[in-house]
Design a protein around this motif. Structure first.
Motif, PDB file in Angstrom:
ATOM      1  N   THR A  99       0.843  -1.190   0.000  1.00 48.28           N
ATOM      2  CA  THR A  99       0.000   0.000   0.000  1.00 48.28           C
ATOM      3  C   THR A  99       0.875   1.236   0.000  1.00 48.28           C
ATOM      4  OG1 THR A  99      -0.128  -0.027   2.401  1.00 48.28           O
ATOM      5  CG2 THR A  99      -1.892  -1.143   1.208  1.00 48.28           C
ATOM      6  N   GLN A 100       0.325   2.296  -0.537  1.00 50.24           N
ATOM      7  CA  GLN A 100       1.064   3.556  -0.587  1.00 50.24           C
ATOM      8  C   GLN A 100       0.854   4.304   0.724  1.00 50.24           C
ATOM      9  OE1 GLN A 100      -0.183   5.758  -3.970  1.00 50.24           O
ATOM     10  NE2 GLN A 100       0.485   4.224  -5.420  1.00 50.24           N
ATOM     11  N   SER A 126       1.867   5.648   4.723  1.00 49.83           N
ATOM     12  CA  SER A 126       1.836   4.988   6.019  1.00 49.83           C
ATOM     13  C   SER A 126       1.133   5.908   6.996  1.00 49.83           C
ATOM     14  CB  SER A 126       3.261   4.673   6.482  1.00 49.83           C
ATOM     15  OG  SER A 126       3.994   5.869   6.605  1.00 49.83           O
ATOM     16  N   GLY A 127       0.913   5.415   8.176  1.00 50.01           N
ATOM     17  CA  GLY A 127       0.244   6.222   9.181  1.00 50.01           C
ATOM     18  C   GLY A 127      -1.266   6.104   9.069  1.00 50.01           C
ATOM     19  N   HIS A 128      -1.961   7.134   9.511  1.00 47.02           N
ATOM     20  CA  HIS A 128      -3.423   7.127   9.536  1.00 47.02           C
ATOM     21  C   HIS A 128      -3.993   7.280   8.127  1.00 47.02           C
ATOM     22  CE1 HIS A 128      -3.737   7.240  13.874  1.00 47.02           C
ATOM     23  NE2 HIS A 128      -2.749   8.143  13.875  1.00 47.02           N
ATOM     24  N   PHE A 129      -5.122   6.645   7.900  1.00 45.59           N
ATOM     25  CA  PHE A 129      -5.827   6.806   6.639  1.00 45.59           C
ATOM     26  C   PHE A 129      -7.309   6.622   6.904  1.00 45.59           C
ATOM     27  CE2 PHE A 129      -4.859   2.346   7.006  1.00 45.59           C
ATOM     28  CZ  PHE A 129      -5.968   1.693   6.521  1.00 45.59           C
ATOM     29  N   GLN A 130      -8.127   7.101   5.995  1.00 47.53           N
ATOM     30  CA  GLN A 130      -9.571   6.998   6.147  1.00 47.53           C
ATOM     31  C   GLN A 130      -9.986   5.591   5.719  1.00 47.53           C
ATOM     32  OE1 GLN A 130     -12.755   6.838   4.697  1.00 47.53           O
ATOM     33  NE2 GLN A 130     -13.637   7.581   6.598  1.00 47.53           N
ATOM     34  N   PHE A 131     -10.328   4.754   6.669  1.00 46.24           N
ATOM     35  CA  PHE A 131     -10.572   3.328   6.464  1.00 46.24           C
ATOM     36  C   PHE A 131     -11.674   3.071   5.438  1.00 46.24           C
ATOM     37  CE2 PHE A 131     -12.669  -0.671   8.029  1.00 46.24           C
ATOM     38  CZ  PHE A 131     -11.664  -1.541   7.634  1.00 46.24           C
ATOM     39  N   ASP A 132     -12.812   3.722   5.586  1.00 44.55           N
ATOM     40  CA  ASP A 132     -13.943   3.482   4.682  1.00 44.55           C
ATOM     41  C   ASP A 132     -13.574   3.832   3.243  1.00 44.55           C
ATOM     42  OD1 ASP A 132     -16.618   2.589   4.382  1.00 44.55           O
ATOM     43  OD2 ASP A 132     -17.329   4.660   4.302  1.00 44.55           O
ATOM     44  N   ARG A 133     -12.886   4.940   3.054  1.00 44.19           N
ATOM     45  CA  ARG A 133     -12.455   5.360   1.711  1.00 44.19           C
ATOM     46  C   ARG A 133     -11.442   4.376   1.140  1.00 44.19           C
ATOM     47  NH1 ARG A 133     -10.572  11.004   2.032  1.00 44.19           N
ATOM     48  NH2 ARG A 133     -12.762  11.325   2.453  1.00 44.19           N
ATOM     49  N   TYR A 134     -10.533   3.890   1.991  1.00 44.63           N
ATOM     50  CA  TYR A 134      -9.554   2.892   1.557  1.00 44.63           C
ATOM     51  C   TYR A 134     -10.251   1.624   1.050  1.00 44.63           C
ATOM     52  CZ  TYR A 134      -6.316  -1.030   2.086  1.00 44.63           C
ATOM     53  OH  TYR A 134      -5.599  -2.172   1.874  1.00 44.63           O
ATOM     54  N   VAL A 135     -11.220   1.141   1.818  1.00 43.41           N
ATOM     55  CA  VAL A 135     -11.935  -0.088   1.429  1.00 43.41           C
ATOM     56  C   VAL A 135     -12.689   0.139   0.126  1.00 43.41           C
ATOM     57  CG1 VAL A 135     -13.737  -1.729   2.091  1.00 43.41           C
ATOM     58  CG2 VAL A 135     -12.036  -0.989   3.780  1.00 43.41           C
ATOM     59  N   ASP A 136     -13.353   1.278  -0.018  1.00 38.40           N
ATOM     60  CA  ASP A 136     -14.051   1.572  -1.274  1.00 38.40           C
ATOM     61  C   ASP A 136     -13.091   1.557  -2.456  1.00 38.40           C
ATOM     62  OD1 ASP A 136     -16.596   1.783  -0.208  1.00 38.40           O
ATOM     63  OD2 ASP A 136     -16.501   3.964   0.023  1.00 38.40           O
ATOM     64  N   GLY A 137     -11.885   2.062  -2.256  1.00 38.52           N
ATOM     65  CA  GLY A 137     -10.891   2.093  -3.327  1.00 38.52           C
ATOM     66  C   GLY A 137     -10.384   0.720  -3.732  1.00 38.52           C
TER      67      GLY A 137
END
Length: 109
Positions: free
Chosen positions: A51-52, A54-65
């Motif tokens: 994955t590109q 590191s650190g915090h990311f918006q989980f729901d947006r990540y899953v949609d992607g």
């Protein structure tokens, strides 16, 4: 379409696996197990990619992607595409349950 290793017929879609009585014949069971293997393959092929960031990311947006990633690596064959979409929806279902559990969990602060 035939399996190159066994010569058995491979279904071309999920719908072709199921008869109306709710039971699978031995051939259908084998096809269903093959379908599960395809989905597992899509899960591994997509989720094992680095994955590109590191650190915090918006989980729901990540899953949609992830849907785009699952479909990008699938071939144009209907069965591969079905496996990719199914793999995505499995991940989406897990993510939704995680998000719901997080919304109902008491705050630890």
């Amino acid at each position: 379409m035939a399996d190159e290793q066994t010569g058995d017929q491979i279904p071309v879609s999920w719908k072709s696996l199921v008869q109306g009585d709710g039971y699978l014949s031995p051939e259908q069971r084998k096809a269903f197990e093959y379908a599960i293997d395809l989905v597992l393959g899509r899960l591994h092929a997509t989720l094992d990619q680095p994955t590109q960031g590191s650190g915090h990311f918006q989980f729901d947006r990540y899953v949609d992607g992830l849907e785009t990633l699952f479909l990008r690596d699938a071939t144009a064959q209907d069965l591969q595409s079905d496996a990719a979409v199914t793999a995505f929806w499995i991940v989406r279902l897990f993510a939704d349950r995680i998000l719901r559990a997080a919304d109902t969990s008491p705050s630890m602060h």
